[in-house]
Design a protein around this motif. Structure first.
Motif, PDB file in Angstrom:
ATOM      1  N   ASP A 109       0.832  -1.210   0.000  1.00 56.85           N
ATOM      2  CA  ASP A 109       0.000   0.000   0.000  1.00 56.85           C
ATOM      3  C   ASP A 109       0.863   1.255   0.000  1.00 56.85           C
ATOM      4  OD1 ASP A 109      -2.130  -1.689   0.047  1.00 56.85           O
ATOM      5  OD2 ASP A 109      -2.674  -1.324   2.143  1.00 56.85           O
ATOM      6  N   GLN A 110       2.088   1.144   0.522  1.00 53.12           N
ATOM      7  CA  GLN A 110       3.015   2.268   0.491  1.00 53.12           C
ATOM      8  C   GLN A 110       3.302   2.677  -0.950  1.00 53.12           C
ATOM      9  OE1 GLN A 110       4.348   4.189   2.870  1.00 53.12           O
ATOM     10  NE2 GLN A 110       5.664   5.356   1.485  1.00 53.12           N
ATOM     11  N   ALA A 111       3.446   1.699  -1.840  1.00 54.62           N
ATOM     12  CA  ALA A 111       3.695   1.999  -3.251  1.00 54.62           C
ATOM     13  C   ALA A 111       2.499   2.711  -3.868  1.00 54.62           C
ATOM     14  CB  ALA A 111       4.005   0.710  -4.011  1.00 54.62           C
ATOM     15  N   VAL A 112       1.291   2.306  -3.495  1.00 57.75           N
ATOM     16  CA  VAL A 112       0.081   2.969  -3.987  1.00 57.75           C
ATOM     17  C   VAL A 112       0.030   4.409  -3.481  1.00 57.75           C
ATOM     18  CG1 VAL A 112      -2.444   2.969  -3.905  1.00 57.75           C
ATOM     19  CG2 VAL A 112      -1.203   0.813  -4.181  1.00 57.75           C
ATOM     20  N   PHE A 113       0.329   4.583  -2.211  1.00 57.43           N
ATOM     21  CA  PHE A 113       0.339   5.917  -1.614  1.00 57.43           C
ATOM     22  C   PHE A 113       1.347   6.829  -2.313  1.00 57.43           C
ATOM     23  CE2 PHE A 113       2.678   8.493   1.620  1.00 57.43           C
ATOM     24  CZ  PHE A 113       1.750   9.504   1.754  1.00 57.43           C
ATOM     25  N   GLU A 114       2.547   6.300  -2.581  1.00 51.71           N
ATOM     26  CA  GLU A 114       3.585   7.104  -3.238  1.00 51.71           C
ATOM     27  C   GLU A 114       3.169   7.485  -4.657  1.00 51.71           C
ATOM     28  OE1 GLU A 114       7.279   5.045  -3.102  1.00 51.71           O
ATOM     29  OE2 GLU A 114       7.517   5.253  -0.931  1.00 51.71           O
ATOM     30  N   LEU A 115       2.595   6.534  -5.376  1.00 50.34           N
ATOM     31  CA  LEU A 115       2.202   6.824  -6.749  1.00 50.34           C
ATOM     32  C   LEU A 115       1.037   7.814  -6.783  1.00 50.34           C
ATOM     33  CD1 LEU A 115       2.696   6.324  -9.680  1.00 50.34           C
ATOM     34  CD2 LEU A 115       1.306   4.244  -9.551  1.00 50.34           C
ATOM     35  N   LEU A 116       0.063   7.645  -5.893  1.00 49.44           N
ATOM     36  CA  LEU A 116      -1.053   8.596  -5.806  1.00 49.44           C
ATOM     37  C   LEU A 116      -0.533   9.993  -5.480  1.00 49.44           C
ATOM     38  CD1 LEU A 116      -4.185   8.993  -5.780  1.00 49.44           C
ATOM     39  CD2 LEU A 116      -4.069   8.618  -3.301  1.00 49.44           C
ATOM     40  N   SER A 117       0.408  10.086  -4.540  1.00 52.34           N
ATOM     41  CA  SER A 117       0.969  11.385  -4.159  1.00 52.34           C
ATOM     42  C   SER A 117       1.708  12.022  -5.323  1.00 52.34           C
ATOM     43  CB  SER A 117       1.921  11.213  -2.968  1.00 52.34           C
ATOM     44  OG  SER A 117       1.229  10.716  -1.837  1.00 52.34           O
ATOM     45  N   THR A 118       2.455  11.213  -6.081  1.00 50.44           N
ATOM     46  CA  THR A 118       3.182  11.733  -7.236  1.00 50.44           C
ATOM     47  C   THR A 118       2.224  12.314  -8.263  1.00 50.44           C
ATOM     48  OG1 THR A 118       4.972  10.137  -6.920  1.00 50.44           O
ATOM     49  CG2 THR A 118       4.764  11.134  -9.113  1.00 50.44           C
ATOM     50  N   ILE A 119       1.152  11.580  -8.554  1.00 46.73           N
ATOM     51  CA  ILE A 119       0.169  12.048  -9.540  1.00 46.73           C
ATOM     52  C   ILE A 119      -0.478  13.354  -9.081  1.00 46.73           C
ATOM     53  CG2 ILE A 119      -2.039  11.512 -10.636  1.00 46.73           C
ATOM     54  CD1 ILE A 119      -1.180   8.524 -10.451  1.00 46.73           C
ATOM     55  N   LEU A 120      -0.946  13.369  -7.854  1.00 46.31           N
ATOM     56  CA  LEU A 120      -1.703  14.524  -7.364  1.00 46.31           C
ATOM     57  C   LEU A 120      -0.824  15.743  -7.117  1.00 46.31           C
ATOM     58  CD1 LEU A 120      -4.124  12.748  -4.862  1.00 46.31           C
ATOM     59  CD2 LEU A 120      -4.623  13.538  -7.178  1.00 46.31           C
ATOM     60  N   ASN A 121       0.401  15.526  -6.691  1.00 47.64           N
ATOM     61  CA  ASN A 121       1.265  16.649  -6.332  1.00 47.64           C
ATOM     62  C   ASN A 121       2.063  17.201  -7.501  1.00 47.64           C
ATOM     63  OD1 ASN A 121       0.334  16.268  -3.753  1.00 47.64           O
ATOM     64  ND2 ASN A 121       2.176  15.233  -3.012  1.00 47.64           N
ATOM     65  N   TYR A 122       2.346  16.351  -8.504  1.00 48.02           N
ATOM     66  CA  TYR A 122       3.261  16.771  -9.560  1.00 48.02           C
ATOM     67  C   TYR A 122       2.693  16.673 -10.968  1.00 48.02           C
ATOM     68  CZ  TYR A 122       6.340  16.231  -5.585  1.00 48.02           C
ATOM     69  OH  TYR A 122       6.897  16.334  -4.344  1.00 48.02           O
ATOM     70  N   VAL A 123       1.823  15.709 -11.221  1.00 44.80           N
ATOM     71  CA  VAL A 123       1.251  15.576 -12.566  1.00 44.80           C
ATOM     72  C   VAL A 123       0.040  16.484 -12.726  1.00 44.80           C
ATOM     73  CG1 VAL A 123       0.286  13.997 -14.274  1.00 44.80           C
ATOM     74  CG2 VAL A 123       2.109  13.211 -12.755  1.00 44.80           C
ATOM     75  N   VAL A 124      -0.875  16.433 -11.780  1.00 50.18           N
ATOM     76  CA  VAL A 124      -2.080  17.284 -11.832  1.00 50.18           C
ATOM     77  C   VAL A 124      -2.197  18.078 -10.525  1.00 50.18           C
ATOM     78  CG1 VAL A 124      -3.366  15.936 -13.521  1.00 50.18           C
ATOM     79  CG2 VAL A 124      -3.453  15.265 -11.117  1.00 50.18           C
ATOM     80  N   PRO A 125      -1.283  18.997 -10.284  1.00 52.40           N
ATOM     81  CA  PRO A 125      -1.279  19.732  -9.009  1.00 52.40           C
ATOM     82  C   PRO A 125      -2.518  20.605  -8.825  1.00 52.40           C
ATOM     83  CG  PRO A 125       0.204  20.766 -10.574  1.00 52.40           C
ATOM     84  CD  PRO A 125      -0.231  19.471 -11.197  1.00 52.40           C
ATOM     85  N   ARG A 126      -2.987  20.662  -7.580  1.00 49.02           N
ATOM     86  CA  ARG A 126      -4.080  21.535  -7.143  1.00 49.02           C
ATOM     87  C   ARG A 126      -5.415  21.204  -7.824  1.00 49.02           C
ATOM     88  NH1 ARG A 126      -2.617  25.391  -4.001  1.00 49.02           N
ATOM     89  NH2 ARG A 126      -4.435  26.667  -4.454  1.00 49.02           N
TER      90      ARG A 126
END
Length: 488
Positions: A102-119
């Protein structure tokens, strides 16, 4: 299948390049916030039960607990976003892909939300609004036929694409199609995400040309996207990564994004100001149309985003609306600037304008009294009365005359306790007795309202004062009134 993106795909962003170095662990975040009861936690609990209800694996307690942990960890790691609807489907989509932890899911979700589609999922949805505006402009420039059909159908990109942006196409297209899009977006970032959407809209041009109205366009678009086959999306993605990426340079795309970001910020600032003004105006007693007129006047004179006015701006406003009060501008400003910060906040400004436009005679008398009570002792002493009468008599007397005899007459008639000063009650009596004082009050009247009131009710200032002496001053929602409204 979606995989954790290689580090090299993140190198275009300095913020994202070391995401793995500083990524917080789920267990650490959850332990640090254990037992916390926030709105985000409560919203997550509601949505966990409603995520992918048609998929049996999400109806198990084990999967729901995994989803709950991922969403809570992200909310704790990014309090600006916290939790918003749509994130449950994005996290659930990743969980269903079989990541080892689940840590990998959390990291990937954070990457998408914070850097790919921010805000995208902040309370004001700023990121979504910006990218919708960018998408609309890209369609106008690079798929003009599609844009023309949208205009003919009155089809806004905001209406059509809201769900696409909220969940990055999850739920809007089949899972295998969404999987392909996410895989390419994780490699190409925000640029490819926008180009995929342009390519998708371009592919709908023929469909739009066959539609006769907005409703038909929406229904047919939904049918096409929810039933889209993987080869069709593969063609759309290939055109995005080929044709559109060649036609739109990175520098022009960044320039377009910056321009739309500025426009959206201005729009949101104006909307926020509008809501604040409506709320403040309503609390003071203004009608909606009056608030709109005042907002338009403030915006045209001082620009959008105004959150208060200076003494100079206050004087400029009086010159237009109450020219007879310009000589009192500085004193009035000091009285109305309740917190003494050298600026009238919107709350202070609306309070002042209410008194000047709609305030009762008694309220206006209290305002005049406070304005000339320069030492704030609750009494008008001889030198303060002298200043008041001098201001009033400037309107009618020749140069060289003073108001000394008038002040003597006022004190002789009204100063019942003989202390050489007037209380608010004594001053109120004098306003309807001495022309020099009544003349001051006339300058604080909204003349159009006074004339209307006299025509419809036959009232004059004296009769209104007598009537209001028997009634309490209007109640206010905000009990923390400024000094000019303390009327006994």
């Amino acid at each position: 299948m979606i995989r954790r993106p290689p580090r090299s795909t993140l190198s275009s962003s300095s913020a994202a390049s070391d995401v793995y170095k500083r990524q917080e662990t789920m267990d650490g975040l959850l332990a640090a916030h254990e037992g916390e009861d926030s709105q985000a936690v409560r919203d997550i609990e509601l949505d966990v039960q409603r995520t992918f209800p048609d998929k049996p694996q999400f109806q198990t307690e084990h999967m729901q607990q995994r989803l709950r942990r991922v969403l809570q960890a992200y909310a704790f790691s990014n309090p600006e976003t916290g939790y918003a609807q749509g994130l449950n489907f994005m996290a659930g989509f990743l969980l269903a892909k079989g990541f080892e932890t689940d840590q990998a899911v959390f990291e990937l979700l954070s990457t998408i939300l914070n850097y790919v589609v921010p805000r995208y999922h902040t309370p004001n949805l700023e990121g979504i609004l910006v990218d919708q505006a960018v998408l609309e402009e890209l369609i106008r420039l690079h798929s003009p036929q599609c844009y023309q059909h949208m205009a003919r159908l009155d089809l806004s990109i905001q209406l059509l694409s809201a769900q696409w942006f909220a969940c990055l196409l999850i739920g809007s297209v089949p899972d295998d199609v969404a999987d392909l899009v996410w895989t390419r977006v994780l490699v190409g970032g925000r640029k490819i995400w926008l180009f995929v959407l342009v390519s998708l809209m371009d592919s709908l041009t023929l469909t739009f040309s066959e539609c006769s109205d907005l409703s038909e366009a929406i229904v047919r678009t939904k049918a096409l996207t929810t039933g889209m086959a993987l080869p069709e999306m593969a063609r759309i993605v290939a055109k995005a990564e080929g044709h559109f990426e060649r036609r739109v340079s990175m520098s022009s795309l960044l320039g377009l994004i910056e321009m739309k970001e500025a426009q959206i910020r201005d729009q949101q600032l104006e909307l926020s100001q509008h809501r604040q003004m409506m709320r403040l105006g309503s609390s003071e007693g203004f009608s909606r149309s009056e608030v709109e007129q005042l907002r338009a006047a403030l915006t045209s004179r001082f620009g959008t985003g105004v959150d208060g006015i200076t003494e100079v701006q206050w004087t400029e406003m009086l010159e237009v609306r109450f020219p007879g009060l310009v000589s009192d501008a500085a004193r009035l400003f000091q009285v109305l600037d309740c917190d003494g910060d050298g600026k009238l906040t919107l709350k202070e400004l609306f309070h002042a304008l209410w008194i000047l436009h709609h305030g009762t005679v008694r309220e206006k008398i209290a305002l005049i009294f406070t304005e000339y009570d320069s030492d704030g002792n609750g009494k008008l002493e001889r030198h303060e009365l002298q200043a008041m009468v001098t201001i009033s008599r400037r309107l009618t007397l020749s140069p060289g005359e003073d108001g000394g005899s008038s002040v003597d007459a006022i004190l002789a008639h009204l100063d019942a306790d003989g202390d050489g000063s007037l209380s608010l009650d004594q001053f109120s009596l004098g306003v309807r007795t001495f022309p020099a004082l009544a003349e001051l009050l006339a300058r604080y009247q909204d003349q159009e309202m006074v004339q209307l009131k006299r025509a419809t009710q036959g009232l004059d200032v004296e009769s209104e004062v007598k009537a209001e002496s028997k009634a309490s001053v209007r109640s206010r929602k905000d009990e923390s009134e400024c000094v000019c409204c303390h009327v006994s």
